[in-house]
Write an enzyme that holds these catalytic residues in place. Sequence first.
Site, mmCIF file in Angstrom:
data_model
loop_
_atom_site.group_PDB
_atom_site.id
_atom_site.type_symbol
_atom_site.label_atom_id
_atom_site.label_comp_id
_atom_site.label_asym_id
_atom_site.label_seq_id
_atom_site.Cartn_x
_atom_site.Cartn_y
_atom_site.Cartn_z
ATOM 1 N N LYS A 116 0.829 -1.211 0.000
ATOM 2 C CA LYS A 116 0.000 0.000 0.000
ATOM 3 C C LYS A 116 0.859 1.255 0.000
ATOM 4 C CE LYS A 116 -4.227 -1.961 1.904
ATOM 5 N NZ LYS A 116 -3.858 -3.336 1.551
ATOM 6 N N LYS A 158 -2.044 2.109 9.399
ATOM 7 C CA LYS A 158 -2.305 0.995 8.487
ATOM 8 C C LYS A 158 -1.041 0.182 8.225
ATOM 9 C CE LYS A 158 -6.064 3.155 5.840
ATOM 10 N NZ LYS A 158 -6.542 3.481 4.476
ATOM 11 N N GLY A 164 -8.277 -6.796 4.701
ATOM 12 C CA GLY A 164 -9.349 -7.252 5.578
ATOM 13 C C GLY A 164 -9.380 -6.545 6.922
ATOM 14 N N GLU A 200 -2.482 7.690 7.497
ATOM 15 C CA GLU A 200 -3.308 8.522 6.638
ATOM 16 C C GLU A 200 -4.265 9.326 7.511
ATOM 17 O OE1 GLU A 200 -3.756 6.031 2.449
ATOM 18 O OE2 GLU A 200 -5.371 5.951 3.917
ATOM 19 N N HIS A 208 -17.559 4.191 0.778
ATOM 20 C CA HIS A 208 -16.614 3.326 0.071
ATOM 21 C C HIS A 208 -17.208 3.073 -1.312
ATOM 22 C CE1 HIS A 208 -13.803 -0.323 -0.001
ATOM 23 N NE2 HIS A 208 -14.492 -0.376 -1.120
ATOM 24 N N HIS A 235 -14.778 -3.803 8.798
ATOM 25 C CA HIS A 235 -14.111 -3.562 7.516
ATOM 26 C C HIS A 235 -14.439 -4.619 6.464
ATOM 27 C CE1 HIS A 235 -11.891 -0.405 9.533
ATOM 28 N NE2 HIS A 235 -11.467 -1.274 10.438
ATOM 29 N N GLU A 288 -7.221 1.521 -2.447
ATOM 30 C CA GLU A 288 -6.382 0.421 -2.897
ATOM 31 C C GLU A 288 -6.928 -0.114 -4.208
ATOM 32 O OE1 GLU A 288 -6.443 -2.666 0.002
ATOM 33 O OE2 GLU A 288 -8.525 -3.188 -0.331
ATOM 34 N N ARG A 292 -8.008 -8.540 -8.880
ATOM 35 C CA ARG A 292 -8.736 -9.804 -9.049
ATOM 36 C C ARG A 292 -10.206 -9.502 -9.261
ATOM 37 N NH1 ARG A 292 -11.484 -9.432 -4.375
ATOM 38 N NH2 ARG A 292 -10.388 -8.688 -2.532
#
Length: 448
Positions: A116, A158, A164, A200, A208, A235, A288, A292
């Site tokens: 990240k 973070k 997750g 952050e 979101h 989350h 992020e 996938r």
Amino acid sequence: MIRKLLIANRGEIARRVIRTCRRMGIATVAVYSDADVKALHVQEADESVRIGPPPVAQSYLQIEAIVEAARQTGADAVHPGYGLLSENAVFAKACQEAGLVFVGPSPEAIAAMGSKVQARETMRAAGVPIVTGSDGPVPSVDAAVELAQGIGYPVMLKASAGGGGIGMQEVRSDEELVRAFASNQARAKAYFGSGEMFLEKRIVSPRHVEIQVLFDGHGNGVFLWERECSIQRRHQKVVEEALSPFVDEALRTRMGEAALAAGRAIGYVNAGTVEFLVDADRSFYFLEMNTRLQVEHPVTEMVTGLDLVEWQLRIASGEPLAFAQQDVRRDGHAIEVRVYAEDPEKMLPSPGTISRLVLPEGEGIRNDVAVASGSEVTPFYDPMIGKLIAHGSTREEATERLLRALASYEVEGIKTNLPLLQRIIASEAFAEGKTTTDFLDKYIFQKA
């Protein structure tokens, strides 16, 4: 085109991939642990290979065993599904070195988004908005405190390699940050092998919102509108919908273009999702990129009419996209809820045998499930047993259809979160689109 596909996953997503392969005439190979020997994805695949005992570390995360299963069965490609090894650059590389087509982005693209800290720097260079925070990893707790004082509390601590919600914590003071730093660093190292941390600024009550993108290997890329996934618990997403009730046309276009810029910055090919936080002023910030297929991809399929697994397979086979941005359909509204085998009061997994399962039916209703009557939900894996998706011409119609479907959804033998899902979808706040990330605490749990 791919002839035989090994699916390196289990449960609902393995069945979902098999369904598209059958329609396209592609043979399938399932892998399974001892706990999944009777699972539906094993029964429905053309072939199946045992890869180990129940714990994922000894089966579904065993790269050598999965690649060997592909060799044994003559598969020419591997689909990783979601979770497990789906964002593991080492696995993607191992598939390539074994001469297998990996249905996903390159190992280099996966690695670029796996850190990240690195991803923040890449997005900053690409002109994608990021949240104010640290430039690179924070070397020590003292440095973290100094930086947080400069940013202003609250801040989010973070883990660079996290996922997750593991290794992530909101902190509101120097004292909280000092207490949280060492423990989160230790958790991140234990789970991900890296204790690298960054900071952050905390965005208060954000939404979101994520953008689905498709890139082929010929320089073409499109975004397939947005999904709002703000209703979360610990989350983890609980409800997802397309489109967002908050995003207007101007914001949709800006976020779509930013997502395409994010993908192009790392040479991305195949399906991916760029996640953003959106504040009350409709400013958005890179969170992020998931390299996938997403769990919530069905809501995008319902409004666009596209089969995302089919396009993953076509792109992996070298085909160009058959449509441009102006051709992407936007039809009505879709909402998905995740059905978990868990106690609706204690919020703990509820493994056991499903003695009876009756799935809802009706116009606009789709069920993607991992189980049937008689299936065993084991304690070894994620307790999600299925996804219920409702589509309608408007958000109101989709909501009404989803409520009717939830009322007729029957699961006996185990406990599920269906009561919680009904409370969420029936709530006045959901109808009004007040879907921020603190939705459950603000509107549901305080009324329980």
